[in-house]
Structure formats: structure tokens, C-alpha cells
Design a protein around this motif. Structure first.
Motif, PDB file in Angstrom:
ATOM      1  N   ASP A 111       0.844  -1.202   0.000  1.00 24.78           N
ATOM      2  CA  ASP A 111       0.000   0.000   0.000  1.00 24.78           C
ATOM      3  C   ASP A 111       0.879   1.252   0.000  1.00 24.78           C
ATOM      4  O   ASP A 111       0.488   2.290  -0.541  1.00 24.78           O
ATOM      5  N   GLN A 112       2.066   1.131   0.602  1.00 27.14           N
ATOM      6  CA  GLN A 112       3.000   2.258   0.603  1.00 27.14           C
ATOM      7  C   GLN A 112       3.445   2.597  -0.813  1.00 27.14           C
ATOM      8  O   GLN A 112       3.540   3.770  -1.181  1.00 27.14           O
ATOM      9  N   ILE A 113       3.717   1.564  -1.618  1.00 26.89           N
ATOM     10  CA  ILE A 113       4.098   1.803  -3.009  1.00 26.89           C
ATOM     11  C   ILE A 113       2.954   2.481  -3.753  1.00 26.89           C
ATOM     12  O   ILE A 113       3.159   3.425  -4.524  1.00 26.89           O
ATOM     13  N   ALA A 114       1.732   1.990  -3.536  1.00 30.36           N
ATOM     14  CA  ALA A 114       0.560   2.591  -4.184  1.00 30.36           C
ATOM     15  C   ALA A 114       0.406   4.052  -3.773  1.00 30.36           C
ATOM     16  O   ALA A 114       0.069   4.919  -4.593  1.00 30.36           O
ATOM     17  N   GLU A 115       0.684   4.333  -2.502  1.00 27.41           N
ATOM     18  CA  GLU A 115       0.588   5.701  -1.990  1.00 27.41           C
ATOM     19  C   GLU A 115       1.620   6.609  -2.665  1.00 27.41           C
ATOM     20  O   GLU A 115       1.321   7.753  -3.037  1.00 27.41           O
ATOM     21  N   ILE A 116       2.816   6.100  -2.846  1.00 30.04           N
ATOM     22  CA  ILE A 116       3.869   6.890  -3.501  1.00 30.04           C
ATOM     23  C   ILE A 116       3.508   7.146  -4.962  1.00 30.04           C
ATOM     24  O   ILE A 116       3.667   8.268  -5.468  1.00 30.04           O
ATOM     25  N   GLU A 117       3.024   6.110  -5.648  1.00 28.44           N
ATOM     26  CA  GLU A 117       2.644   6.287  -7.055  1.00 28.44           C
ATOM     27  C   GLU A 117       1.493   7.289  -7.194  1.00 28.44           C
ATOM     28  O   GLU A 117       1.466   8.084  -8.133  1.00 28.44           O
ATOM     29  N   LYS A 118       0.583   7.263  -6.253  1.00 26.98           N
ATOM     30  CA  LYS A 118      -0.561   8.176  -6.284  1.00 26.98           C
ATOM     31  C   LYS A 118      -0.110   9.632  -6.136  1.00 26.98           C
ATOM     32  O   LYS A 118      -0.722  10.548  -6.699  1.00 26.98           O
ATOM     33  N   ASP A 148      -1.113  -7.604  -9.962  1.00 28.55           N
ATOM     34  CA  ASP A 148      -2.420  -7.692  -9.310  1.00 28.55           C
ATOM     35  C   ASP A 148      -2.858  -6.339  -8.755  1.00 28.55           C
ATOM     36  O   ASP A 148      -4.046  -6.008  -8.770  1.00 28.55           O
ATOM     37  N   MET A 149      -1.901  -5.556  -8.265  1.00 29.81           N
ATOM     38  CA  MET A 149      -2.225  -4.250  -7.691  1.00 29.81           C
ATOM     39  C   MET A 149      -2.124  -3.121  -8.719  1.00 29.81           C
ATOM     40  O   MET A 149      -2.354  -1.966  -8.383  1.00 29.81           O
ATOM     41  N   ARG A 150      -1.760  -3.480  -9.945  1.00 24.02           N
ATOM     42  CA  ARG A 150      -1.642  -2.515 -11.035  1.00 24.02           C
ATOM     43  C   ARG A 150      -0.662  -1.389 -10.692  1.00 24.02           C
ATOM     44  O   ARG A 150      -0.929  -0.210 -10.907  1.00 24.02           O
ATOM     45  N   LEU A 151       0.501  -1.808 -10.187  1.00 25.42           N
ATOM     46  CA  LEU A 151       1.554  -0.867  -9.823  1.00 25.42           C
ATOM     47  C   LEU A 151       2.707  -0.997 -10.811  1.00 25.42           C
ATOM     48  O   LEU A 151       2.926  -2.072 -11.372  1.00 25.42           O
TER      49      LEU A 151
END
Length: 227
Positions: A111-118, A148-151
Motif C-alpha cells: 500500500d505504501q508503493i501505491a501511496e507513492i505512485e498516487k 495484481d495491484m496494477r503498480l
């Protein structure tokens, strides 16, 4: 009257509990020393006692391990989830944010990676060109997780902890030294570390922080280094 004898007998009867109590106290003290020694060993194994910091703009505490600001960043050449290998040496001239994390068992880490990408624009505004994550899981499983998380961030596989140990990123986590904790290291265009924060160690074991807090901590660290 024999008050002295009576007192002596009473004292002798009371002595076993006193001895037991003293034994328990010694045992508790010994265990405490072992625990303290273990905690110090975990914190100081990164080349001396790390610096404890708390941002004035948030509640997320971190320590600064070694290698730290001003030191040369150890080499990194690992298989990447995006295919091929990532070689830190090829990034000279760019500013790279390294994110060492616990791996597949830690959903907040992803979720941290997703947060950074966002919020990638906020990191770009700090002059960060590339964000790369490092963990110990097999690269094929990492790639599947990212799909799966589309990152899209490159996540590197460090199965034998060779890079993690070089950075001592596995010294600050809740899994002992078998996995990384939650460490961010900013490597400048010259290959030297400009900022570092190890969030994953005791007592908080932080495995996620909002992008705003992370950006703020990096900004504060860079400003301090520039003084």
C-alpha cells in the motif's frame, strides 16, 4: 524470658521466602539485561547507535541507520519486477529513492508503493527521479503482486539479503534480521546518500506512512543537510 532466641527462630523461618524473592529479582534483572542487550545489538549493528528523530510535522518516528547521509551508497544490482536487472551504478546523475520493505506478507508495505505512485508528483517536486523498492521475495512472485495491484514501480528481489545487509535495512524491523523493515534512503546524483529514515524498528514498527508525512520528512532532512 528468651526474646533473643525467639527472634532468631523467627528470622530463620522467614529466610527461605526472602531467598526465593531475591532469586526471582535476580532472574528478572538478568532477563531485562538480556532484552536490553538484544535491543542495543539490533540498533547498533548498523555501525554504531543510530540517531533517533521525530518530525515536527507528524507522529512517525524513525532512526537513521548506517550507511547514512554523506556516505557512499553500496552497489545494487538485482533482478527487477519490471524485467531484467536494476543497477544503481547506471543511475548516476539522477536522484533515486530506495524503499526497503518487508515483502509479500506485509500488505501495508505494498500500500505504501501505491501511496507513492498516487502522489508521485510531490516526490518529483523534491528532485527525485526514480523510486525503487527492495525486498527478499522471489522476483516472479513480486511481479505477480505488482500486476495484481496494477503498480508500475520497479521492485527488486534480494533473496539472500546481500544488498539489504550492505545497507543494514534488515536491522530495523519486526522480523528480526530475516527481512527488511521499512527503510527509505535517498541517493543523490553523485552516488552518495543524502537522507535516510528507518521507520520499521521498535517501538512503533511502522509499515506505512502517508505520502505527505514522507515527503515532509525528506524535505526536512534535505533542508537540514543544506545548512
Amino acid at each position: 524470658m528468651k526474646p533473643d532466641n525467639t527472634h532468631a527462630k523467627s528470622s530463620r523461618r522467614a529466610s527461605p521466602p526472602v531467598k526465593i524473592g531475591a532469586g526471582i529479582a535476580i532472574a528478572v534483572g538478568a532477563l531485562s539485561l538480556i532484552w536490553i542487550s538484544n535491543e542495543k545489538g539490533q540498533s547498533q549493528s548498523a555501525g554504531g547507535a543510530p540517531t533517533m528523530s521525530r518530525s515536527a510535522t507528524g507522529q512517525f518516528r524513525y532512526v537513521v541507520g548506517s550507511p547514512g547521509p554523506g556516505q557512499e551508497a553500496p552497489a545494487i544490482r538485482l533482478a527487477a519486477s519490471t524485467g531484467g536487472e536494476f543497477d544503481l551504478a547506471t543511475q548516476r546523475g539522477k536522484t533515486v529513492l530506495l524503499y526497503f520493505q518487508e515483502g509479500l506478507m506485509c500488505q501495508p508495505c505494498w500500500d505504501q508503493i501505491a501511496e507513492i505512485e498516487k502522489h508521485v508528483g510531490e516526490f518529483r517536486a523534491l528532485g527525485i527521479d526514480t523510486v525503487v523498492s527492495v525486498t527478499t521475495d522471489p522476483v516472479d512472485l513480486i511481479a505477480r503482486k505488482m500486476k495484481d495491484m496494477r503498480l508500475t514501480t520497479a521492485v527488486l528481489s534480494d533473496p539472500n539479503l546481500s544488498v539489504s545487509k550492505a545497507y543494514h535495512a534488515n536491522d530495523f524491523g519486526m522480523m528480526g534480521r530475516s527481512r527488511d523493515g521499512h527503510t527509505f534512503i535517498l541517493v543523490g546524483p553523485d552516488g552518495k546518500i543524502r537522507w535516510r529514515a528507518d521507520y520499521g524498528g521498535a517501538p512503533d514498527y511502522t509499515m506505512f506512512l502517508p505520502a505527505a508525512s514522507l515527503v515532509s520528512h525528506i524535505r526536512e532532512g534535505l533542508a537540514t543537510a543544506a545548512r
